[in-house]
Design an enzyme around this catalytic site. Sequence first.
Site, mmCIF file in Angstrom:
data_model
loop_
_atom_site.group_PDB
_atom_site.id
_atom_site.type_symbol
_atom_site.label_atom_id
_atom_site.label_comp_id
_atom_site.label_asym_id
_atom_site.label_seq_id
_atom_site.Cartn_x
_atom_site.Cartn_y
_atom_site.Cartn_z
ATOM 1 N N LEU A 154 -14.708 -12.648 26.135
ATOM 2 C CA LEU A 154 -15.873 -13.261 26.799
ATOM 3 C C LEU A 154 -16.473 -12.241 27.779
ATOM 4 O O LEU A 154 -16.374 -12.380 28.986
ATOM 5 C CB LEU A 154 -15.483 -14.558 27.517
ATOM 6 C CG LEU A 154 -16.658 -15.423 27.949
ATOM 7 C CD1 LEU A 154 -17.147 -16.293 26.797
ATOM 8 C CD2 LEU A 154 -16.285 -16.322 29.133
ATOM 9 N N GLY A 155 -17.077 -11.208 27.209
ATOM 10 C CA GLY A 155 -17.761 -10.191 28.015
ATOM 11 C C GLY A 155 -19.254 -10.449 27.927
ATOM 12 O O GLY A 155 -19.690 -11.597 27.907
ATOM 13 N N ILE A 157 -21.439 -9.876 25.346
ATOM 14 C CA ILE A 157 -21.863 -10.548 24.112
ATOM 15 C C ILE A 157 -21.188 -11.920 23.986
ATOM 16 O O ILE A 157 -21.840 -12.917 23.653
ATOM 17 C CB ILE A 157 -21.556 -9.666 22.880
ATOM 18 C CG1 ILE A 157 -22.351 -8.351 22.966
ATOM 19 C CG2 ILE A 157 -21.887 -10.398 21.585
ATOM 20 C CD1 ILE A 157 -21.949 -7.296 21.941
ATOM 21 N N ARG A 177 -8.155 -10.791 28.955
ATOM 22 C CA ARG A 177 -6.975 -10.483 29.762
ATOM 23 C C ARG A 177 -7.166 -11.013 31.187
ATOM 24 O O ARG A 177 -6.213 -11.378 31.860
ATOM 25 C CB ARG A 177 -6.723 -8.971 29.764
ATOM 26 C CG ARG A 177 -6.263 -8.463 28.409
ATOM 27 C CD ARG A 177 -6.409 -6.983 28.294
ATOM 28 N NE ARG A 177 -7.786 -6.562 28.539
ATOM 29 C CZ ARG A 177 -8.212 -5.311 28.515
ATOM 30 N NH1 ARG A 177 -7.356 -4.346 28.266
ATOM 31 N NH2 ARG A 177 -9.473 -5.011 28.724
ATOM 32 N N ILE A 231 -17.245 -10.622 14.990
ATOM 33 C CA ILE A 231 -18.489 -9.865 15.218
ATOM 34 C C ILE A 231 -18.178 -8.654 16.105
ATOM 35 O O ILE A 231 -19.058 -7.902 16.486
ATOM 36 C CB ILE A 231 -19.574 -10.790 15.857
ATOM 37 C CG1 ILE A 231 -20.975 -10.181 15.901
ATOM 38 C CG2 ILE A 231 -19.178 -11.289 17.225
ATOM 39 C CD1 ILE A 231 -21.857 -10.518 14.758
ATOM 40 N N GLY A 232 -16.881 -8.453 16.431
ATOM 41 C CA GLY A 232 -16.483 -7.366 17.338
ATOM 42 C C GLY A 232 -16.231 -6.076 16.579
ATOM 43 O O GLY A 232 -17.149 -5.300 16.310
ATOM 44 N N ARG A 233 -14.961 -5.848 16.215
ATOM 45 C CA ARG A 233 -14.575 -4.677 15.436
ATOM 46 C C ARG A 233 -13.606 -5.118 14.339
ATOM 47 O O ARG A 233 -12.726 -5.946 14.585
ATOM 48 C CB ARG A 233 -13.880 -3.636 16.312
ATOM 49 C CG ARG A 233 -14.827 -2.761 17.097
ATOM 50 C CD ARG A 233 -15.530 -1.735 16.230
ATOM 51 N NE ARG A 233 -16.465 -0.913 16.987
ATOM 52 C CZ ARG A 233 -17.762 -1.171 17.157
ATOM 53 N NH1 ARG A 233 -18.309 -2.239 16.613
ATOM 54 N NH2 ARG A 233 -18.535 -0.360 17.845
ATOM 55 N N GLU A 262 -15.283 0.316 6.974
ATOM 56 C CA GLU A 262 -16.710 0.185 6.614
ATOM 57 C C GLU A 262 -17.245 1.478 6.024
ATOM 58 O O GLU A 262 -16.871 2.548 6.495
ATOM 59 C CB GLU A 262 -17.507 -0.183 7.870
ATOM 60 C CG GLU A 262 -17.096 -1.543 8.405
ATOM 61 C CD GLU A 262 -17.766 -1.881 9.730
ATOM 62 O OE1 GLU A 262 -18.680 -1.150 10.168
ATOM 63 O OE2 GLU A 262 -17.367 -2.887 10.327
ATOM 64 N N HIS A 280 -22.297 -5.331 8.859
ATOM 65 C CA HIS A 280 -22.357 -4.841 10.252
ATOM 66 C C HIS A 280 -23.813 -4.775 10.753
ATOM 67 O O HIS A 280 -24.315 -3.701 11.086
ATOM 68 C CB HIS A 280 -21.690 -3.459 10.369
ATOM 69 C CG HIS A 280 -21.263 -3.139 11.780
ATOM 70 N ND1 HIS A 280 -20.154 -2.396 12.074
ATOM 71 C CD2 HIS A 280 -21.809 -3.458 12.981
ATOM 72 C CE1 HIS A 280 -20.035 -2.264 13.391
ATOM 73 N NE2 HIS A 280 -21.037 -2.912 13.959
HETATM 74 P P1 NAP Z 1 -17.721 -6.190 27.099
HETATM 75 O O1 NAP Z 1 -18.769 -6.789 27.965
HETATM 76 O O2 NAP Z 1 -16.931 -5.048 27.586
HETATM 77 O O3 NAP Z 1 -16.735 -7.387 26.650
HETATM 78 C C1 NAP Z 1 -15.510 -7.184 26.056
HETATM 79 C C2 NAP Z 1 -14.599 -8.355 26.423
HETATM 80 O O4 NAP Z 1 -13.375 -8.231 25.689
HETATM 81 C C3 NAP Z 1 -14.261 -8.392 27.888
HETATM 82 O O5 NAP Z 1 -14.522 -9.684 28.363
HETATM 83 C C4 NAP Z 1 -12.760 -8.089 27.940
HETATM 84 O O6 NAP Z 1 -12.167 -8.859 28.972
HETATM 85 C C5 NAP Z 1 -12.304 -8.540 26.546
HETATM 86 N N1 NAP Z 1 -11.129 -7.796 26.101
HETATM 87 C C6 NAP Z 1 -10.964 -6.456 26.034
HETATM 88 N N2 NAP Z 1 -9.750 -6.146 25.584
HETATM 89 C C7 NAP Z 1 -9.118 -7.316 25.345
HETATM 90 C C8 NAP Z 1 -7.827 -7.652 24.875
HETATM 91 N N3 NAP Z 1 -6.921 -6.716 24.568
HETATM 92 N N4 NAP Z 1 -7.518 -8.962 24.762
HETATM 93 C C9 NAP Z 1 -8.412 -9.925 25.087
HETATM 94 N N5 NAP Z 1 -9.658 -9.660 25.531
HETATM 95 C C10 NAP Z 1 -9.994 -8.370 25.674
HETATM 96 O O7 NAP Z 1 -18.353 -5.706 25.714
HETATM 97 P P2 NAP Z 1 -19.600 -6.315 24.915
HETATM 98 O O8 NAP Z 1 -20.840 -5.619 25.303
HETATM 99 O O9 NAP Z 1 -19.540 -7.812 25.006
HETATM 100 O O10 NAP Z 1 -19.208 -5.821 23.442
HETATM 101 C C11 NAP Z 1 -18.011 -6.239 22.837
HETATM 102 C C12 NAP Z 1 -17.753 -5.526 21.540
HETATM 103 O O11 NAP Z 1 -18.584 -6.044 20.514
HETATM 104 C C13 NAP Z 1 -18.086 -4.021 21.520
HETATM 105 O O12 NAP Z 1 -17.070 -3.248 22.112
HETATM 106 C C14 NAP Z 1 -18.233 -3.738 20.051
HETATM 107 O O13 NAP Z 1 -16.983 -3.371 19.505
HETATM 108 C C15 NAP Z 1 -18.665 -5.085 19.476
HETATM 109 N N6 NAP Z 1 -20.064 -5.043 18.972
HETATM 110 C C16 NAP Z 1 -20.296 -5.344 17.669
HETATM 111 C C17 NAP Z 1 -21.601 -5.305 17.199
HETATM 112 C C18 NAP Z 1 -21.918 -5.645 15.777
HETATM 113 O O14 NAP Z 1 -22.951 -5.188 15.273
HETATM 114 N N7 NAP Z 1 -21.112 -6.433 15.089
HETATM 115 C C19 NAP Z 1 -22.654 -4.925 18.042
HETATM 116 C C20 NAP Z 1 -22.365 -4.635 19.358
HETATM 117 C C21 NAP Z 1 -21.058 -4.700 19.834
HETATM 118 P P3 NAP Z 1 -10.840 -8.347 29.734
HETATM 119 O O15 NAP Z 1 -11.077 -6.921 30.120
HETATM 120 O O16 NAP Z 1 -10.709 -9.290 30.873
HETATM 121 O O17 NAP Z 1 -9.728 -8.497 28.749
#
Ligand code: NAP
Length: 319
Positions: A154-155, A157, A177, A231-233, A262, A280
Amino acid sequence: MEPSDKTHLLLLGPDKPLITEGLAQRFIIHRLDSSGTLASGITSSIRAIALCGGHDPLNAEFMLRFPNLEIIASFGVGYDHIDATWAGEHGIIVTNTPDVLTEEVADTALGLLLCTVRELPQAERYLRAGKWLEKPYPLTCSSLRGRSVGIVGLGRIGSAIARRLEGFGVSLSYHNRNKRDVPYIYQASLLSLAREVDILIVVTPGGPETSSLVNFEILEALGPCGILINIGRGASVDEAALIRALKTKTILAAGLDVFNDEPHVPKELLEMGNVVLLPHVGSASMETRDAMARLLVDNLLSWKNGKGALTPVKETPAS
Ligand code: NAP
């Protein structure tokens, strides 16, 4: 401006006119030749890298080839393909393109969710195949009505997805976390989140800490009516475990925008009727990709003007 005022920059990845035009005034742009090398004498001049897409690894070995490298500006918010920890330890700035893609990716996530829950792509294929003339499309076993949704990650996106889901009247929980100050139920472990919800949406970054975060045990906890959306990785989900869970009806369905290798998608997934697969495309609109390109350029220009990078990643310095 004299060429001497320009900084030597290596451009990697697909050509993007907004990036090359945006950088041309202040940088001398180089590209690797077909054998992956630069003319001798140039490597030590390179101070900046613009990584314009693709997820080829940019590791320590590659960075070491450029002894005067100061900054890597990457296109995209995920940077698991860059060894940012090593870069930070060696004073190299890494920038990404957060925020400007958040809403687009959240829109895509909602589209993928609705398509998966209500089998919309399958129903459309049914109509095109002329089968509606024979009988109506079968009712879907799943629905969003009365369901609970869990978000892991829950960041930026994940929060934008949650905001959209508030309008759908579903109950919302999450796992990170770190607990956040939000009106959704926090689950301290992913396993407890998977046990509690009907639909699990994965929006975590890639990298070793999230590798195979969603394994068979998590999918079993999600249960036979459960739906997984990623939708993450790709690497955050154990793809072999997912295929097994779908085949054995351990979970009901999955919607995936990202994969382990991919653009290669496992044949088993391609042949399944209970999955929706996207190539993607989370952020893939012209408008959003242009905004990402502009932010990449602005990071490099701000650094070049001595004002520091605009969006450095947390592992590295800003200037
Ligand atoms: P963000 O704001 O950094 O959010 C990431 C979230 O993941 C944070 O809330 C973090 O919270 C949580 N997290 C990280 N490691 C974790 C773990 N081991 N266990 C549980 N939660 C964890 O990033 P964002 O901008 O939302 O982007 C997220 C990801 O989406 C990107 O890194 C990218 O891989 C993916 N993405 C995909 C697309 C697509 O086209 N499909 C496009 C853009 C991005 P905590 O630190 O508190 O754990």
